[in-house]
Write an enzyme that holds these catalytic residues in place. Structure first.
Site, short mmCIF file in Angstrom:
data_model
loop_
_atom_site.label_atom_id
_atom_site.label_comp_id
_atom_site.label_asym_id
_atom_site.label_seq_id
_atom_site.Cartn_x
_atom_site.Cartn_y
_atom_site.Cartn_z
CB ALA A 2 26.27 52.03 16.34
CB SER A 14 25.94 54.25 7.35
OG SER A 14 25.60 54.09 8.71
CB VAL A 15 27.98 58.69 9.03
CG1 VAL A 15 26.48 58.91 9.09
CG2 VAL A 15 28.71 59.66 9.96
CE LYS A 16 22.34 58.35 11.51
NZ LYS A 16 22.01 59.45 12.46
CG ASP A 17 29.21 51.53 11.03
OD1 ASP A 17 27.99 51.26 11.05
OD2 ASP A 17 30.01 50.99 10.24
#
Length: 333
Positions: free
Chosen positions: A48, A42-45
């Site tokens: 993070a 996901s884009v959240k990598d």
């Protein structure tokens, strides 16, 4: 080919995909940044990685500081953080509402995160997962990632996603995506506007969220709720406030679910509900700008994390969201 250094080096540089069915139907070039192809899915990598590396640089994590990280999340940021913690040798505590998809919860367990499942509560309630995470970090003396208010979230997209979009697309006439923490839309829109003030940057907001009303009317009024995970909020975060927006569209769960199925059928793209909503927003922005323009959105994550819902007829029937057969994009109002 470039050899990348481990999980950390693998984050970023996702392809920009021309979505043929949407482009042909609108007369625009509609491009999706394929964040569902990130190593953590996901884009959240991106957020993070930047949150952890910034905390290390600032002496808040690793070295002589704590080696424990805590975050409250709807799942995707937690997955990215769990992988970052594995790569760096940290313990990762994730506080997550127990109504999130079983796929995401089981993935977090598989990645070795220490899970703290809590009932879904509104932000004003101190039992809300955000507040539980903050207290847990304080009690353990751990680093609290605080993705909603931590500016490293938006900065990840100012430093990486925005420049990648410009390098790949060239001229960007319009950009649109939904918001949860505000990091993605905040960082990308800020970068695109710094490069080309004429780029039209829009929010597409889900049901039950306040952000559409905030952008269009200056109020945080909202009613209802959404089945879409990880997006929609009823407050203005520091990351969202980073954004430079020209307007907003309202989207519905029905449009989003229909779009998820449309993209699979027409384009072979297997993406989740927030990506579906983003593509709904891309169609709306393309119609607003007119033919011949280039519109970019974010394919946030893959549908594999939601198959028990988005591709489960019984669940869709229960919610009244089973997609109808569609030969055109008339389902996007």
């Amino acid at each position: 080919m470039t050899i990348r250094d481990g999980f950390i080096g693998a984050v970023g540089a996702t392809p920009l995909i021309r979505i043929h069915s949407l482009s042909e139907a609108t007369g625009c070039t509609i491009l999706g940044k394929a964040e569902h192809l990130q190593p953590g899915g996901s884009v959240k990598d991106r957020a993070a990685r930047h949150i952890v590396l910034t905390a290390e640089k600032e002496g808040k994590l690793g070295g002589n500081a704590t080696r424990e990280l805590v975050e409250g999340t709807a799942g995707n940021t937690g997955i990215g953080l769990a992988l970052m913690c594995r790569a760096r040798g940290y313990t990762c505590h994730i506080v997550i509402p127990d109504n999130q998809s079983a796929e995401k919860i089981e993935m977090l367990r598989a990645l070795g995160a220490v899970l703290h499942l809590v009932p879904p509560k509104p932000f004003a309630d101190q039992a809300n997962y955000y507040h539980v995470a903050r207290r847990l970090a304080e009690e353990r003396g751990a680093f609290w990632a605080d993705q909603f208010e931590n500016p490293a979230n938006a900065q990840a997209h100012i430093d990486t996603t925005g420049p990648e979009i410009v390098a790949e697309a060239g001229t960007v006439d319009g950009f649109v995506c939904a918001s949860g923490t505000g990091g993605t839309i905040g960082g990308i829109s800020a970068y695109l506007k710094s490069v080309s003030p004429a780029t039209q940057c829009y929010l597409v907001d889900c049901e039950g969220s306040s952000l559409y009303n905030y952008v269009t009317h200056g109020s945080l009024d909202a009613t209802g709720s959404s089945i879409l995970e990880g997006i929609g909020i009823r407050r203005i975060t520091k990351n969202f406030a980073t954004g430079k927006l020209d307007g907003a569209f309202a989207g519905t769960d029905r449009e989003s679910v229909q779009m998820v199925h449309w993209l699979l059928e027409k384009d072979g793209l297997f993406v989740g509900g927030s990506a579906g909503l983003n593509c709904v927003g891309a169609v709306k922005l393309a119609r607003k700008l007119g033919p011949g323009k280039t519109v970019v959105t974010i394919l946030t994550d893959g549908a594999g994390r939601y198959t028990s819902r988005l591709f489960n007829d019984a669940w869709l029937d229960e919610k009244g969201l089973r997609p109808r057969s569609a030969s055109d994009l008339s389902f996007v109002s």
